[in-house]
Design a protein around this motif. Structure first.
Motif, mmCIF file in Angstrom:
data_model
loop_
_atom_site.group_PDB
_atom_site.id
_atom_site.type_symbol
_atom_site.label_atom_id
_atom_site.label_comp_id
_atom_site.label_asym_id
_atom_site.label_seq_id
_atom_site.Cartn_x
_atom_site.Cartn_y
_atom_site.Cartn_z
ATOM 1 N N UNK A 191 0.851 -1.192 0.000
ATOM 2 C CA UNK A 191 0.000 0.000 0.000
ATOM 3 C C UNK A 191 0.885 1.239 0.000
ATOM 4 N N UNK A 192 0.489 2.227 -0.802
ATOM 5 C CA UNK A 192 1.094 3.561 -0.748
ATOM 6 C C UNK A 192 -0.050 4.532 -0.511
ATOM 7 N N UNK A 193 -0.154 4.983 0.732
ATOM 8 C CA UNK A 193 -1.261 5.860 1.117
ATOM 9 C C UNK A 193 -0.759 7.300 1.213
ATOM 10 N N UNK A 194 -1.451 8.202 0.537
ATOM 11 C CA UNK A 194 -1.137 9.635 0.559
ATOM 12 C C UNK A 194 -2.139 10.333 1.467
ATOM 13 N N UNK A 195 -1.608 10.987 2.501
ATOM 14 C CA UNK A 195 -2.456 11.522 3.559
ATOM 15 C C UNK A 195 -2.238 13.014 3.717
ATOM 16 N N UNK A 196 -3.309 13.707 4.034
ATOM 17 C CA UNK A 196 -3.253 15.133 4.371
ATOM 18 C C UNK A 196 -3.636 15.251 5.844
ATOM 19 N N UNK A 197 -2.758 15.836 6.638
ATOM 20 C CA UNK A 197 -3.010 15.983 8.069
ATOM 21 C C UNK A 197 -3.345 17.428 8.400
ATOM 22 N N UNK A 198 -4.295 17.613 9.294
ATOM 23 C CA UNK A 198 -4.644 18.937 9.810
ATOM 24 C C UNK A 198 -4.572 18.870 11.333
ATOM 25 N N UNK A 199 -3.985 19.898 11.922
ATOM 26 C CA UNK A 199 -3.749 19.923 13.361
ATOM 27 C C UNK A 199 -4.299 21.200 13.981
ATOM 28 N N UNK A 200 -4.672 21.087 15.247
ATOM 29 C CA UNK A 200 -4.907 22.239 16.099
ATOM 30 C C UNK A 200 -4.024 22.031 17.324
ATOM 31 N N UNK A 201 -3.523 23.138 17.878
ATOM 32 C CA UNK A 201 -2.560 23.069 18.972
ATOM 33 C C UNK A 201 -3.084 23.790 20.210
ATOM 34 N N UNK A 202 -2.663 23.273 21.361
ATOM 35 C CA UNK A 202 -2.912 23.940 22.635
ATOM 36 C C UNK A 202 -1.698 23.672 23.524
ATOM 37 N N UNK A 203 -1.182 24.710 24.128
ATOM 38 C CA UNK A 203 -0.035 24.586 25.033
ATOM 39 C C UNK A 203 1.171 23.932 24.349
ATOM 40 N N UNK A 204 1.337 24.207 23.052
ATOM 41 C CA UNK A 204 2.495 23.697 22.329
ATOM 42 C C UNK A 204 2.406 22.241 21.911
ATOM 43 N N UNK A 205 1.219 21.639 22.095
ATOM 44 C CA UNK A 205 1.050 20.232 21.724
ATOM 45 C C UNK A 205 -0.197 20.064 20.855
ATOM 46 N N UNK A 206 -0.285 18.910 20.214
ATOM 47 C CA UNK A 206 -1.393 18.607 19.303
ATOM 48 C C UNK A 206 -2.637 18.301 20.141
ATOM 49 N N UNK A 207 -3.701 19.074 19.916
ATOM 50 C CA UNK A 207 -4.950 18.835 20.632
ATOM 51 C C UNK A 207 -6.018 18.251 19.705
ATOM 52 N N UNK A 224 -6.151 16.271 15.759
ATOM 53 C CA UNK A 224 -5.412 15.751 14.607
ATOM 54 C C UNK A 224 -6.399 15.020 13.713
ATOM 55 N N UNK A 225 -6.498 15.498 12.466
ATOM 56 C CA UNK A 225 -7.402 14.886 11.487
ATOM 57 C C UNK A 225 -6.605 14.522 10.246
ATOM 58 N N UNK A 226 -6.598 13.239 9.908
ATOM 59 C CA UNK A 226 -5.966 12.770 8.681
ATOM 60 C C UNK A 226 -7.057 12.459 7.663
ATOM 61 N N UNK A 227 -6.827 12.862 6.436
ATOM 62 C CA UNK A 227 -7.759 12.530 5.358
ATOM 63 C C UNK A 227 -6.990 11.831 4.247
ATOM 64 N N UNK A 228 -7.638 10.853 3.653
ATOM 65 C CA UNK A 228 -7.083 10.170 2.486
ATOM 66 C C UNK A 228 -8.214 9.539 1.706
ATOM 67 N N UNK A 229 -7.912 9.145 0.476
ATOM 68 C CA UNK A 229 -8.899 8.537 -0.412
ATOM 69 C C UNK A 229 -9.085 7.076 0.009
#
Length: 158
Positions: A91-107, A109-114
């Motif tokens: 498998x070769x999966x191509x992913x787009x990640x979106x992040x929101x942060x709080x206090x310098x850390x990931x609060x 995390x949403x990954x999208x792929x086909x």
């Protein structure tokens, strides 16, 4: 590299090095995660998911690019190349990640792929003909959830 960009870079560099502990430390205690397979995970679950995926992967290769972030949000493109254990298919999966942060850390995390593209590669003919259907999506999600729950019940897992 500014703070949140650095956080994303550290996350994927740790992923490349199969360092799930560093990945876990980059999540906020109230973090959530979701992708087309693992949906609506809380902080404990997402940390366990990465540990499970990394410790069970035999030939996982991760690359990442296009990191962008500001004071509260960020994005990244990343690719995962691996053998899907259930079928032995590459498998070769191509992913787009979106992040929101709080206090310098990931609060958040949403990954999208086909999903259909992933299912064609991972499942072969069934994925090609049925991978776009809710039936296949729900079956893959249920199997993944069951594996995560089993992993989290292990005696050596907190």
């Amino acid at each position: 590299m500014p703070g949140n960009e650095q956080c994303i870079h550290q996350f994927y560099a740790a992923f490349q090095n199969k360092d799930y502990v560093t990945m876990q430390e980059l999540y906020h205690p109230e973090a959530t995660f979701s992708d087309p397979v693992f949906q609506n995970l809380n902080s404990t679950e997402v940390k366990a998911m990465w540990e499970m995926l990394i410790t069970s992967a035999k030939d996982l290769e991760v690359t990442f690019s296009d990191i962008a972030a500001d004071q509260s949000k960020g994005t990244c493109r990343w690719d995962a190349v691996y053998t899907f254990s259930r079928t032995g298919r590459r498998v070769h999966n191509r992913i787009r990640a979106a992040f929101e942060f709080r206090d310098g850390r990931i609060v958040k995390h949403r990954d999208t792929f086909d999903f259909w593209s992933w299912s064609r590669q991972a499942l072969g003919a069934p994925g090609l003909f049925l991978g776009w259907t809710p039936v296949v999506k729900n079956e893959v999600r249920a199997t993944a959830r069951k594996a995560l729950d089993k992993f989290m019940r292990r005696a050596d897992h907190p």
